[in-house]
Design a protein around this motif. Sequence first.
Motif, PDB file in Angstrom:
ATOM      1  N   GLY A 137       8.320  -6.014   1.672  1.00 19.95           N
ATOM      2  CA  GLY A 137       9.253  -5.089   1.056  1.00 19.95           C
ATOM      3  C   GLY A 137      10.640  -5.315   1.601  1.00 19.95           C
TER       4      GLY A 137
ATOM      5  N   THR B  41      14.703   0.806  -2.006  1.00 19.65           N
ATOM      6  CA  THR B  41      13.617  -0.002  -1.462  1.00 19.65           C
ATOM      7  C   THR B  41      12.773  -0.624  -2.567  1.00 19.65           C
ATOM      8  OG1 THR B  41      12.253   1.986  -1.312  1.00 19.65           O
ATOM      9  CG2 THR B  41      13.401   1.309   0.688  1.00 19.65           C
ATOM     10  N   TYR B  42      12.063  -1.656  -2.167  1.00 22.05           N
ATOM     11  CA  TYR B  42      11.129  -2.335  -3.059  1.00 22.05           C
ATOM     12  C   TYR B  42       9.958  -2.758  -2.198  1.00 22.05           C
ATOM     13  CZ  TYR B  42       9.222  -5.696  -6.373  1.00 22.05           C
ATOM     14  OH  TYR B  42       8.383  -6.366  -7.231  1.00 22.05           O
ATOM     15  N   TYR B  43       8.737  -2.570  -2.707  1.00 25.81           N
ATOM     16  CA  TYR B  43       7.546  -2.892  -1.933  1.00 25.81           C
ATOM     17  C   TYR B  43       6.613  -3.824  -2.707  1.00 25.81           C
ATOM     18  CZ  TYR B  43       8.954   1.079   0.933  1.00 25.81           C
ATOM     19  OH  TYR B  43       9.655   1.926   1.743  1.00 25.81           O
TER      20      TYR B  43
ATOM     21  N   ASP C 290       2.956  -4.829  -3.903  1.00 25.38           N
ATOM     22  CA  ASP C 290       1.829  -3.982  -4.306  1.00 25.38           C
ATOM     23  C   ASP C 290       0.818  -3.813  -3.171  1.00 25.38           C
ATOM     24  OD1 ASP C 290       1.714  -5.271  -7.732  1.00 25.38           O
ATOM     25  OD2 ASP C 290       2.943  -3.707  -6.797  1.00 25.38           O
TER      26      ASP C 290
ATOM     27  N   GLN D 129       2.248  -0.988  -0.907  1.00 23.37           N
ATOM     28  CA  GLN D 129       2.802   0.208  -1.538  1.00 23.37           C
ATOM     29  C   GLN D 129       1.953   1.425  -1.183  1.00 23.37           C
ATOM     30  OE1 GLN D 129       5.596   0.299  -3.972  1.00 23.37           O
ATOM     31  NE2 GLN D 129       5.398   2.463  -3.508  1.00 23.37           N
ATOM     32  N   GLY D 130       2.613   2.468  -0.698  1.00 21.66           N
ATOM     33  CA  GLY D 130       1.905   3.689  -0.340  1.00 21.66           C
ATOM     34  C   GLY D 130       1.454   3.748   1.114  1.00 21.66           C
ATOM     35  N   ARG D 131       1.348   2.622   1.779  1.00 16.66           N
ATOM     36  CA  ARG D 131       0.959   2.611   3.188  1.00 16.66           C
ATOM     37  C   ARG D 131       2.130   2.281   4.113  1.00 16.66           C
ATOM     38  NH1 ARG D 131      -2.599  -0.859   5.502  1.00 16.66           N
ATOM     39  NH2 ARG D 131      -2.104  -2.544   4.045  1.00 16.66           N
TER      40      ARG D 131
ATOM     41  N   THR E 154       6.330   2.004   4.784  1.00 17.76           N
ATOM     42  CA  THR E 154       7.623   2.578   4.384  1.00 17.76           C
ATOM     43  C   THR E 154       8.742   1.915   5.154  1.00 17.76           C
ATOM     44  OG1 THR E 154       6.580   4.719   3.930  1.00 17.76           O
ATOM     45  CG2 THR E 154       8.975   4.692   4.177  1.00 17.76           C
TER      46      THR E 154
ATOM     47  N   LYS F  23      12.039  -8.596  -6.537  1.00 16.21           N
ATOM     48  CA  LYS F  23      11.273  -9.163  -5.426  1.00 16.21           C
ATOM     49  C   LYS F  23      11.923 -10.469  -4.979  1.00 16.21           C
ATOM     50  CE  LYS F  23       6.768 -11.041  -4.214  1.00 16.21           C
ATOM     51  NZ  LYS F  23       5.402 -11.368  -4.696  1.00 16.21           N
TER      52      LYS F  23
END
Length: 124
Positions: free
Chosen positions: A49, A57-59, A61, A64-66, A68, A105
Amino acid sequence: QVQLVESGGGLVQAGGSLRLSCAASARTFRNYATGWFRQTPGKERTFLGHINGGGTTYYADSVQGRFTISRDNAKNTVYLQMNSLKPEDTAVYYCAAKYGAIWRKPSDYEFDYWGQGAQVTVSS
């Protein structure tokens, strides 16, 4: 020239959390996009990310969600907060910086400055 120094790596049990820091020498670090990558032996570096100077921000997949990413421009520091860690998250983690913003990305070759890497080991 921008120097990046990472800290915060170590050993953690599966399900635990860890926060990596990436401290930059540039006084204008707020003008740099900063990315996080990781690499395991024998494999290519993987994008996790990035965060632009303004905080967008960009993460990937996979995290994502875990994971930050945040930054404190007053401290010239970017953070990678990692939660719910899994053994497969074990890797050397790198931060990298590029002047300007990134709106998609990125590839690792787009970053001009790299930290020395921080080992993260997640035990099962």
